[in-house]
Scaffold this active site. Structure first.
Site, PDB file in Angstrom:
ATOM      1  N   LYS A 106      62.802 111.870  97.454  1.00 58.54           N
ATOM      2  CA  LYS A 106      62.185 112.375  98.845  1.00 58.54           C
ATOM      3  C   LYS A 106      61.232 111.287  99.279  1.00 58.54           C
ATOM      4  CE  LYS A 106      62.350 116.119 101.477  1.00 58.54           C
ATOM      5  NZ  LYS A 106      63.544 117.045 101.490  1.00 58.54           N
ATOM      6  N   ASP A 146      63.781 115.475 107.585  1.00 56.26           N
ATOM      7  CA  ASP A 146      63.278 116.665 106.995  1.00 56.26           C
ATOM      8  C   ASP A 146      61.943 117.098 108.038  1.00 56.26           C
ATOM      9  OD1 ASP A 146      63.274 118.103 104.209  1.00 56.26           O
ATOM     10  OD2 ASP A 146      61.476 118.340 104.823  1.00 56.26           O
TER      11      ASP A 146
HETATM   12  P1  NAD Z   1      61.054 121.828 111.174  1.00 55.51           P
HETATM   13  O1  NAD Z   1      60.070 120.934 111.097  1.00 55.51           O
HETATM   14  O2  NAD Z   1      62.287 121.468 111.978  1.00 55.51           O
HETATM   15  O3  NAD Z   1      60.855 123.164 111.155  1.00 55.51           O
HETATM   16  C1  NAD Z   1      59.489 123.845 110.517  1.00 55.51           C
HETATM   17  C2  NAD Z   1      59.223 125.213 111.097  1.00 55.51           C
HETATM   18  O4  NAD Z   1      58.192 125.791 110.477  1.00 55.51           O
HETATM   19  C3  NAD Z   1      58.603 124.931 112.554  1.00 55.51           C
HETATM   20  O5  NAD Z   1      59.117 126.001 113.255  1.00 55.51           O
HETATM   21  C4  NAD Z   1      57.197 125.096 112.383  1.00 55.51           C
HETATM   22  O6  NAD Z   1      56.464 125.607 113.606  1.00 55.51           O
HETATM   23  C5  NAD Z   1      57.075 126.046 111.256  1.00 55.51           C
HETATM   24  N1  NAD Z   1      55.679 126.092 110.595  1.00 55.51           N
HETATM   25  C6  NAD Z   1      55.271 125.216 109.979  1.00 55.51           C
HETATM   26  N2  NAD Z   1      54.222 125.712 109.350  1.00 55.51           N
HETATM   27  C7  NAD Z   1      54.193 126.888 109.519  1.00 55.51           C
HETATM   28  C8  NAD Z   1      53.418 127.876 109.130  1.00 55.51           C
HETATM   29  N3  NAD Z   1      52.342 127.401 108.163  1.00 55.51           N
HETATM   30  N4  NAD Z   1      53.680 129.151 109.124  1.00 55.51           N
HETATM   31  C9  NAD Z   1      54.930 129.353 109.992  1.00 55.51           C
HETATM   32  N5  NAD Z   1      55.591 128.514 110.385  1.00 55.51           N
HETATM   33  C10 NAD Z   1      55.320 127.274 110.252  1.00 55.51           C
HETATM   34  O7  NAD Z   1      61.580 121.665 109.493  1.00 55.51           O
HETATM   35  P2  NAD Z   1      62.914 122.325 109.198  1.00 55.51           P
HETATM   36  O8  NAD Z   1      63.926 121.150 109.131  1.00 55.51           O
HETATM   37  O9  NAD Z   1      63.413 123.539 109.464  1.00 55.51           O
HETATM   38  O10 NAD Z   1      62.668 122.590 107.597  1.00 55.51           O
HETATM   39  C11 NAD Z   1      62.077 123.856 107.148  1.00 55.51           C
HETATM   40  C12 NAD Z   1      62.224 124.036 105.650  1.00 55.51           C
HETATM   41  O11 NAD Z   1      63.399 123.769 105.154  1.00 55.51           O
HETATM   42  C13 NAD Z   1      61.148 122.836 104.746  1.00 55.51           C
HETATM   43  O12 NAD Z   1      60.607 123.416 103.650  1.00 55.51           O
HETATM   44  C14 NAD Z   1      62.280 121.546 104.514  1.00 55.51           C
HETATM   45  O13 NAD Z   1      62.093 120.900 103.518  1.00 55.51           O
HETATM   46  C15 NAD Z   1      63.446 122.784 104.312  1.00 55.51           C
HETATM   47  N6  NAD Z   1      65.009 122.020 104.391  1.00 55.51           N
HETATM   48  C16 NAD Z   1      65.365 121.308 105.369  1.00 55.51           C
HETATM   49  C17 NAD Z   1      66.461 120.767 105.522  1.00 55.51           C
HETATM   50  C18 NAD Z   1      66.994 120.265 106.794  1.00 55.51           C
HETATM   51  O14 NAD Z   1      68.187 119.567 106.746  1.00 55.51           O
HETATM   52  N7  NAD Z   1      66.327 119.931 107.888  1.00 55.51           N
HETATM   53  C19 NAD Z   1      67.301 120.778 104.457  1.00 55.51           C
HETATM   54  C20 NAD Z   1      66.900 121.530 103.355  1.00 55.51           C
HETATM   55  C21 NAD Z   1      65.728 122.084 103.223  1.00 55.51           C
END
Ligand code: NAD
Length: 431
Positions: A106, A146
């Site tokens: 990561k 991410d």
């Molecule tokens: P993103 O940045 O697109 O979205 C994150 C979301 O969380 C946004 O809507 C943001 O406003 C919200 N957020 C942030 N802090 C917050 C809080 N304190 N309370 C409520 N909402 C909050 O990110 P993503 O790509 O959707 O990733 C989300 C999670 O999934 C992370 O943990 C990431 O590591 C994990 N993840 C992502 C992927 C991927 O392909 N994008 C794959 C596996 C895991």
């Protein structure tokens, strides 16, 4: 909303628990509870006003016994070496659980990407590569997007890496734009994967999709596509989503009494997953406080934001009706939350199984880059479904046969595969 959780301590505690159950040799546990390699570097970026801002970047390679290390890059203001270590470790288990030939890594930068304009973001991305390019590559370590990073940023990074090595190298990074070496279906892969595992879990409880209500935390990449597939593929209803409000420096929940329309909400959401509150209110949505999403009277909770969100202070807000927690985010539940799930018979779909769809299609993207031949979206989505379903079935089998909590069963399967690869490569001396 979080308890000041140290994500790496949490990841180590989860690992230690299963390592004991599996009776791993102490030196093997030691090798796996720490990353193999870590990089921390300065990234000076020229700002458009002529000043220079110095950011800190990270890349952590946890384990590459099963193949090149793999994992996203986060741009987030509160990024630390420990969050990156935890996420790198979870990547090792994730690639092992879905049985793709990759390891875990990561990276990140402690920065608020929304505070930079496009040209500043491009300089930041290119400089991140300039600092780390020798340690990454299609056969070494393959980054991806991410939280806070986008396909366009991956495109800049791939271009910079190609310049450094002197040849077009799309396989160095995944999650690239379509037409720029990206795979169809990558953008929606994580969210769809969440829904495939939720669908399997719903069948176990005989939940009729049309009467099933879910509540989401977050409305970024993962939550948007999970909410769309949950409503459109399964016919379920979503009570609310939540998001971070940058202006107010807090999060809020956006709900609708008849169920939210994720496609509409997408049209009023920025690229960082923040929903425009005024436009939501105008369209008949209700804005509630940050914890409202967790206390909703729903069947399924789907946290898709950050680590440590279901913790000792929020876990008591969970309604008696909740039967399934599907961890779209990485590390959203603390060990106290796990105790609560166990005590209350809540079925957990653990993060590194539930959200493995993204890395699975990232792997497909790398395969297509290697072949220089690209699949249709249908082919990608079908292969994704097959992989996610097989992974879910494998974990359930162990959970049932060994009477193990789902998270522990997923760890047991993943650790076993990684340790076998280490043995096969001669990394572990036979006593
Ligand atoms: P993103 O940045 O697109 O979205 C994150 C979301 O969380 C946004 O809507 C943001 O406003 C919200 N957020 C942030 N802090 C917050 C809080 N304190 N309370 C409520 N909402 C909050 O990110 P993503 O790509 O959707 O990733 C989300 C999670 O999934 C992370 O943990 C990431 O590591 C994990 N993840 C992502 C992927 C991927 O392909 N994008 C794959 C596996 C895991």
């Amino acid at each position: 909303m979080s308890d000041k959780i140290n994500a790496f301590e949490m990841a180590q505690a989860q690992f230690d628990h299963v390592s004991e159950l599996l009776n791993l040799e102490p030196y093997v546990s030691e090798m796996l509870r720490w990353p193999m390699r870590e990089f921390k570097f300065q990234i000076p970026v020229r700002r458009n006003n002529g000043t220079i801002s110095v950011f800190y970047g990270y890349r952590v390679q946890h384990n590459d016994a099963r193949g090149p290390a793999k994992g996203g890059i986060r741009f987030h203001p509160s990024e630390t070496l420990d969050t990156i270590r935890a996420l790198a470790m979870w990547m090792t288990w994730k690639t092992a659980v879905v049985d793709i030939p990759l390891g875990g890594a990561k990276g990140g930068v402690a920065v608020d990407p929304a505070a930079l304009d496009d040209s500043e973001k491009e300089r930041l991305c290119r400089r991140w590569i300039d600092e780390i390019w020798r340690a990454i590559g299609p056969r070494q370590d393959i980054p991806a997007p991410d939280v806070g990073t986008t396909p366009q940023m991956m495109g800049w990074m791939m271009d910079e890496y190609s310049k450094m090595v002197g040849e077009y190298t799309p396989g160095v990074i995944t999650g690239k734009p379509i037409g720029g070496g990206g795979s169809l279906g990558r953008n929606e892969a994580t969210g769809y994967g969440v829904t495939y595992t939720v669908q399997k879990a719903m069948r176990r409880f005989n939940l009729d999709p049309e009467n099933t209500l879910a509540s989401f935390q977050g409305f970024g990449n993962v939550a948007q596509h999970a909410a769309i597939s949950f409503t459109e593929f399964l016919g379920g209803k979503v009570a609310c989503v939540s998001c971070w409000d940058r202006d107010e420096g807090t999060s809020h929940t956006v709900s609708h009494h008849a169920g939210i329309n994720p496609r509409f909400l997408q049209t009023i959401t920025d690229i960082y997953g923040s929903i425009n509150k005024d436009k939501a209110i105008e369209a008949g949505y209700t804005i509630e406080d940050s914890d409202a999403w967790i206390s909703k009277d729903v069947d399924i909770l789907i946290p898709c934001a950050l680590e440590g969100q279901i913790n000792s202070t929020t876990v008591d807000l969970i309604s008696d009706r909740v039967k399934i927690v599907a961890e779209g985010a990485n590390g959203p539940s603390t060990p106290e939350a796990d105790d609560f799930f166990r005590d209350n018979d809540i079925f957990l779909i653990p993060d590194f199984l539930c959200n493995a769809g993204g890395v699975t299609v990232s792997y497909f993207e790398g395969v297509q880059n290697d072949m220089n031949y690209y699949w249709t979206r249908e082919e990608v989505i079908e292969r994704l479904n097959t992989k996610m379903t097989a992974a879910f079935d494998g974990i359930i089998k162990v959970s049932e046969s060994e009477q193990m909590f789902m998270r522990d069963a997923a760890y047991a399967v993943a650790i076993d595969r990684v340790v076998k690869a280490m043995e096969q490569r001669g990394w572990l001396f036979v006593p």
